[in-house]
Design a protein around this motif. Structure first.
Motif, PDB file in Angstrom:
ATOM      1  N   PRO A   1     -11.807   3.439  -3.633  1.00 13.35           N
ATOM      2  CA  PRO A   1     -12.637   3.530  -4.844  1.00 13.35           C
ATOM      3  C   PRO A   1     -12.140   2.655  -5.985  1.00 13.35           C
ATOM      4  O   PRO A   1     -12.937   2.168  -6.788  1.00 13.35           O
ATOM      5  CB  PRO A   1     -12.570   5.018  -5.207  1.00 13.35           C
TER       6      PRO A   1
ATOM      7  N   LEU B   1     -15.364  10.988  -5.740  1.00 13.30           N
ATOM      8  CA  LEU B   1     -16.147  12.186  -5.459  1.00 13.30           C
ATOM      9  C   LEU B   1     -17.266  11.929  -4.457  1.00 13.30           C
ATOM     10  O   LEU B   1     -17.886  12.872  -3.967  1.00 13.30           O
ATOM     11  CB  LEU B   1     -16.744  12.739  -6.760  1.00 13.30           C
ATOM     12  N   ILE B   2     -17.525  10.645  -4.147  1.00 11.35           N
ATOM     13  CA  ILE B   2     -18.545  10.294  -3.161  1.00 11.35           C
ATOM     14  C   ILE B   2     -17.902  10.337  -1.777  1.00 11.35           C
ATOM     15  O   ILE B   2     -16.909   9.652  -1.514  1.00 11.35           O
ATOM     16  CB  ILE B   2     -19.131   8.905  -3.443  1.00 11.35           C
ATOM     17  N   ALA B   3     -18.454  11.139  -0.893  1.00 11.84           N
ATOM     18  CA  ALA B   3     -17.839  11.380   0.411  1.00 11.84           C
ATOM     19  C   ALA B   3     -17.663  10.092   1.199  1.00 11.84           C
ATOM     20  O   ALA B   3     -16.654   9.907   1.898  1.00 11.84           O
ATOM     21  CB  ALA B   3     -18.682  12.375   1.209  1.00 11.84           C
ATOM     22  N   ALA B   4     -18.622   9.177   1.110  1.00 16.17           N
ATOM     23  CA  ALA B   4     -18.545   7.944   1.890  1.00 16.17           C
ATOM     24  C   ALA B   4     -17.425   7.027   1.412  1.00 16.17           C
ATOM     25  O   ALA B   4     -16.972   6.154   2.166  1.00 16.17           O
ATOM     26  CB  ALA B   4     -19.880   7.209   1.825  1.00 16.17           C
ATOM     27  N   ILE B   5     -16.984   7.209   0.185  1.00 16.80           N
ATOM     28  CA  ILE B   5     -15.918   6.358  -0.365  1.00 16.80           C
ATOM     29  C   ILE B   5     -14.562   7.038  -0.250  1.00 16.80           C
ATOM     30  O   ILE B   5     -13.599   6.458   0.241  1.00 16.80           O
ATOM     31  CB  ILE B   5     -16.225   6.004  -1.833  1.00 16.80           C
TER      32      ILE B   5
ATOM     33  N   ILE C   1     -15.847   8.695 -10.694  1.00 19.06           N
ATOM     34  CA  ILE C   1     -17.013   9.059  -9.894  1.00 19.06           C
ATOM     35  C   ILE C   1     -16.840   8.693  -8.422  1.00 19.06           C
ATOM     36  O   ILE C   1     -17.165   9.489  -7.535  1.00 19.06           O
ATOM     37  CB  ILE C   1     -18.276   8.390 -10.474  1.00 19.06           C
ATOM     38  N   PHE C   2     -16.349   7.501  -8.138  1.00 19.86           N
ATOM     39  CA  PHE C   2     -16.296   7.008  -6.762  1.00 19.86           C
ATOM     40  C   PHE C   2     -15.503   7.915  -5.813  1.00 19.86           C
ATOM     41  O   PHE C   2     -15.935   8.128  -4.675  1.00 19.86           O
ATOM     42  CB  PHE C   2     -15.736   5.592  -6.724  1.00 19.86           C
TER      43      PHE C   2
END
Length: 230
Positions: free
Chosen positions: A93, A83-87, A80-81
């Motif tokens: 991640p 896929l988070i733009a900020a990470i 998941i991490f």
């Protein structure tokens, strides 16, 4: 037995250690990812655990949080991490996911370390005019060091073992050896898979032994005698 002997042959091949992406480089990546994760978890968990133990509140919330973080699969976080733009992708991640995994033992042992301090000692310190902050830093914290060391040891070994999963997102570490072996298939890469498992197991055993010595070294001698008596 052929796979076992082939695994040791693979480990004894100097080329597998020295080439780019070989054992030496992957070991360095594995240690860096694990160390960064545990140290970040210490920064987050220890102050909170010590303070909650000092005020004697929040134990139920802490246990619930620890159980919640343990229930979340690390593989899911690793998926998941990124896929988070900020990470984003890369080691960030992975370190964040392993940090969440390392927090429960650090937090729980910090809390327990303060709560196990004899109430009489705490009251005597207050009677001497020590402020709450001084009681925490000069009385409770030194007496909780064995618990902090135990939590650090537990978290470090768990993270070293779990960091192998970073290979699922191409994050480096010794898990890449196992991943590459599966890519070759059991017939051709079985020795490499077993060799990777042996490396991870050996690393965890060495780390546990070293940290056990460190735990004993940082524990004051009177507390050592109490532990032996217990």
């Amino acid at each position: 037995m052929n796979v076992l002997s082939d695994a040791f042959v693979w480990l004894n091949d100097p080329l597998n250690w020295t080439i780019r992406g070989g054992i030496a480089q992957l070991l360095q990546e594995h240690l860096w990812i694990s160390a960064a994760s545990v140290l970040l978890a210490c920064v987050l968990a220890w102050p909170l655990g010590l303070w909650l133990g000092h005020i004697g509140k929040g134990g139920g919330i802490m246990v619930a949080f620890a159980n919640l973080t343990r229930a979340i699969p690390v593989v899911a976080l690793l998926t998941i991490f990124p896929l988070i733009a900020a990470i984003g992708f890369g080691q960030r991640p992975i370190i964040l996911a392993l940090t969440i995994f390392a927090i429960p033992p650090l937090l729980a042992n910090a809390y327990l370390g303060v709560r196990q301090v004899d109430p009489g000692v705490r009251e005597a310190a207050k009677g001497m005019g020590l402020s709450p902050w001084q009681v925490l830093t000069k009385v409770e914290l030194p007496l909780s060091i064995p618990y902090l060391a135990l939590g650090f040891r537990t978290a470090a070994v768990q993270v070293l073992a779990t960091a192998t999963l970073a290979a699922f997102v191409n994050g480096g570490g010794l898990g890449m050896i196992i991943s590459r072996g599966f890519g070759l298939g059991m017939a051709s890469g079985g020795d490499q898979i077993l060799a990777g498992g042996i490396l991870v197991a050996a690393l965890c055993l060495v780390a546990d032994g070293v940290l056990a010595l460190v735990q004993r070294w940082v524990t004051p001698k009177p507390l050592r005698r109490q532990n032996v008596a217990a």
